[in-house]
Write an enzyme that holds these catalytic residues in place. Structure first.
Site, PDB file in Angstrom:
ATOM      1  N   HIS A   6      -7.914   5.393  -6.996  1.00  0.00           N
ATOM      2  CA  HIS A   6      -8.746   4.367  -6.346  1.00  0.00           C
ATOM      3  C   HIS A   6     -10.175   4.398  -6.879  1.00  0.00           C
ATOM      4  O   HIS A   6     -11.012   5.142  -6.375  1.00  0.00           O
ATOM      5  CB  HIS A   6      -8.720   4.600  -4.831  1.00  0.00           C
ATOM      6  CG  HIS A   6      -9.357   3.528  -4.005  1.00  0.00           C
ATOM      7  ND1 HIS A   6      -9.230   3.498  -2.636  1.00  0.00           N
ATOM      8  CD2 HIS A   6     -10.136   2.467  -4.329  1.00  0.00           C
ATOM      9  CE1 HIS A   6      -9.896   2.466  -2.151  1.00  0.00           C
ATOM     10  NE2 HIS A   6     -10.470   1.829  -3.160  1.00  0.00           N
ATOM     11  N   HIS A 176      -6.163  -4.017   0.163  1.00  0.00           N
ATOM     12  CA  HIS A 176      -7.610  -3.765   0.138  1.00  0.00           C
ATOM     13  C   HIS A 176      -8.372  -5.055   0.422  1.00  0.00           C
ATOM     14  O   HIS A 176      -8.340  -5.985  -0.373  1.00  0.00           O
ATOM     15  CB  HIS A 176      -7.982  -3.224  -1.249  1.00  0.00           C
ATOM     16  CG  HIS A 176      -9.267  -2.464  -1.291  1.00  0.00           C
ATOM     17  ND1 HIS A 176     -10.437  -2.922  -0.723  1.00  0.00           N
ATOM     18  CD2 HIS A 176      -9.579  -1.258  -1.846  1.00  0.00           C
ATOM     19  CE1 HIS A 176     -11.395  -2.032  -0.929  1.00  0.00           C
ATOM     20  NE2 HIS A 176     -10.909  -1.009  -1.592  1.00  0.00           N
ATOM     21  N   HIS A 221      -8.410   4.331   1.803  1.00  0.00           N
ATOM     22  CA  HIS A 221      -9.345   4.919   2.771  1.00  0.00           C
ATOM     23  C   HIS A 221      -8.598   5.795   3.778  1.00  0.00           C
ATOM     24  O   HIS A 221      -8.836   5.732   4.984  1.00  0.00           O
ATOM     25  CB  HIS A 221     -10.145   3.821   3.483  1.00  0.00           C
ATOM     26  CG  HIS A 221     -10.579   2.724   2.551  1.00  0.00           C
ATOM     27  ND1 HIS A 221     -10.081   1.452   2.586  1.00  0.00           N
ATOM     28  CD2 HIS A 221     -11.423   2.751   1.486  1.00  0.00           C
ATOM     29  CE1 HIS A 221     -10.623   0.725   1.603  1.00  0.00           C
ATOM     30  NE2 HIS A 221     -11.434   1.496   0.916  1.00  0.00           N
ATOM     31  N   GLU A 282     -12.581   6.858  -4.715  1.00  0.00           N
ATOM     32  CA  GLU A 282     -13.380   5.622  -4.677  1.00  0.00           C
ATOM     33  C   GLU A 282     -14.843   5.952  -4.983  1.00  0.00           C
ATOM     34  O   GLU A 282     -15.765   5.470  -4.343  1.00  0.00           O
ATOM     35  CB  GLU A 282     -13.251   4.927  -3.325  1.00  0.00           C
ATOM     36  CG  GLU A 282     -13.522   3.437  -3.381  1.00  0.00           C
ATOM     37  CD  GLU A 282     -13.354   2.721  -2.039  1.00  0.00           C
ATOM     38  OE1 GLU A 282     -13.298   3.383  -0.997  1.00  0.00           O
ATOM     39  OE2 GLU A 282     -13.279   1.486  -2.050  1.00  0.00           O
ATOM     40  N   ARG A 288     -22.453   6.897  -1.144  1.00  0.00           N
ATOM     41  CA  ARG A 288     -22.906   7.480  -2.411  1.00  0.00           C
ATOM     42  C   ARG A 288     -23.786   8.705  -2.226  1.00  0.00           C
ATOM     43  O   ARG A 288     -24.245   9.314  -3.182  1.00  0.00           O
ATOM     44  CB  ARG A 288     -23.657   6.425  -3.221  1.00  0.00           C
ATOM     45  CG  ARG A 288     -22.767   5.212  -3.472  1.00  0.00           C
ATOM     46  CD  ARG A 288     -23.324   4.260  -4.497  1.00  0.00           C
ATOM     47  NE  ARG A 288     -22.436   3.099  -4.629  1.00  0.00           N
ATOM     48  CZ  ARG A 288     -22.600   2.126  -5.495  1.00  0.00           C
ATOM     49  NH1 ARG A 288     -23.604   2.145  -6.332  1.00  0.00           N
ATOM     50  NH2 ARG A 288     -21.741   1.129  -5.550  1.00  0.00           N
TER      51      ARG A 288
HETATM   52 ZN   LIG Z   1     -11.784   0.400  -2.748  1.00  0.00          ZN
END
Ligand SMILES: [Zn+2]
Length: 339
Positions: A6, A176, A221, A282, A288
């Site tokens: 991902h 998604h 997720h 991801e 981040r």
């Molecule tokens: Zn994603």
């Protein structure tokens, strides 16, 4: 090999997303769309070398299954023709990344979906990406309206033409959503996770996998709220006189490990069979920052996996074996790209 199933091209050259803004503005104002901007190989190289590739190397992963930026898909914007032009441009860029870095990235496409437009419209682009670009899957948005849920649920026959093509091509879909345009939703904080949960529930209440026994969905997720509320889903299925979830859904539904803390990963690994868990991060995505409690990036999910009580065999499945099983074309494409 450690396969991150991902990843999105969140660091694409700026003119790519600027063109999208111009495209949508032109569509609104009835103007003709400006020509696509020039993006050089060097610009792509820089964006990857200083982005996802750098983190692969730092974190010790090998390959990312890479797709266009999910929030950027924006299926609620424009119409079928703008979606088609945008999907084509985004997928082409992914193909260029995979061509420049064949050992590090394998492509997954976004689909040219639009709210209220038949998913039949996505078939040509899916086929093009798989047969011409060597992509191994697609991202399927269960809510192209961007948070208003105007289209039929995933179990509805509305989606079947696309599923038939997925099965024919032997490619899975990651369920998604894209950006939310409904202010009640936060795109990555609530819309993504509820999209995951809703997608799973739509499968549970349908005969989808009876009709498509080989089709595979990856719920990203960490499965949204699904693993945490596994008892609820089991109980609902039981009340509906459905078979146990293992039988009903787990031959077809898989969960990734984009869960950004250890206790969440522990729960995922405890509740969901190892065969149904695919490693993913991801990275350079929704979260981040660095977690002050650990001193490491929240999305450095490999660190959590390393702390789970997996046997070496289980870990190999999560890192590699399950991905090779779920993405039917992955092994063949790896051979091609690794030369
Ligand atoms: Zn994603």
């Amino acid at each position: 090999m450690i396969i991150d199933c991902h990843g999105h091209y969140t660091t694409s050259p700026r003119q790519h997303e600027s063109w999208r803004t111009e495209q949508i503005a032109a569509h609104k104002e009835g103007r003709s769309v400006p020509a696509r901007p020039k993006i050089t190989d060097d610009e792509i190289r820089d964006s990857i070398v200083n982005g996802q590739l750098k983190l692969q190397q730092e974190r010790g992963t090998d390959l990312t299954i890479f797709s266009p930026r999910a929030a950027g898909m924006g299926h609620h914007l424009g119409d079928a023709s703008t979606s088609e032009a945008w999907a084509t441009a985004c997928n082409e860029l992914i193909y260029r990344v995979c061509t420049q870095f064949p050992r590090n990235f394998i492509g997954v496409c976004m689909l040219p979906q639009s709210a209220g437009v038949s998913p039949r419209n996505c078939i040509a682009e899916l086929e093009r990406c798989v047969t011409q670009y060597g992509f191994v899957g697609c991202n399927l948005n269960p809510d192209p309206s961007g948070g208003y849920w105007k289209d039929p649920p995933l179990g509805d026959r509305y989606w079947y033409p696309l599923y038939e093509k997925m099965v024919e091509l032997d490619v899975p879909a990651m369920v998604h959503v894209s950006a939310a345009c409904n202010p009640a939703w936060h795109t990555t904080g609530s819309h993504y996770l509820s999209g995951d949960t809703a997608g799973f529930m739509q499968c549970l209440t349908s005969d989808l996998f009876k009709n498509f026994p080989t089709m595979k969905f990856i719920i990203p997720h960490g499965g949204g709220a699904v693993p945490y509320h596994w008892g609820r889903f089991r109980g609902i299925a039981q009340d509906m006189k459905l078979p146990p979830l293992q039988e009903l859904l787990l031959k077809n539904i898989f969960f990734d490990t984009c869960v950004y803390h250890l206790p969440g990963q522990e729960l995922l690994a405890k509740v969901i069979p190892t065969e149904n868990i695919l490693f993913a991060s991801e990275m350079i995505g929704a979260v981040r920052g660095i977690d002050p409690e650990t001193g490491f990036h929240y999305d450095d999910t490999k660190r959590y996996i390393e702390q789970l009580p997996f046997t070496p065999d289980q870990k190999a499945k999560v890192y590699e074996g399950n991905a090779l099983r779920v993405y039917g074309r992955l092994a063949g494409q790896l051979k091609k790209q690794f030369g």
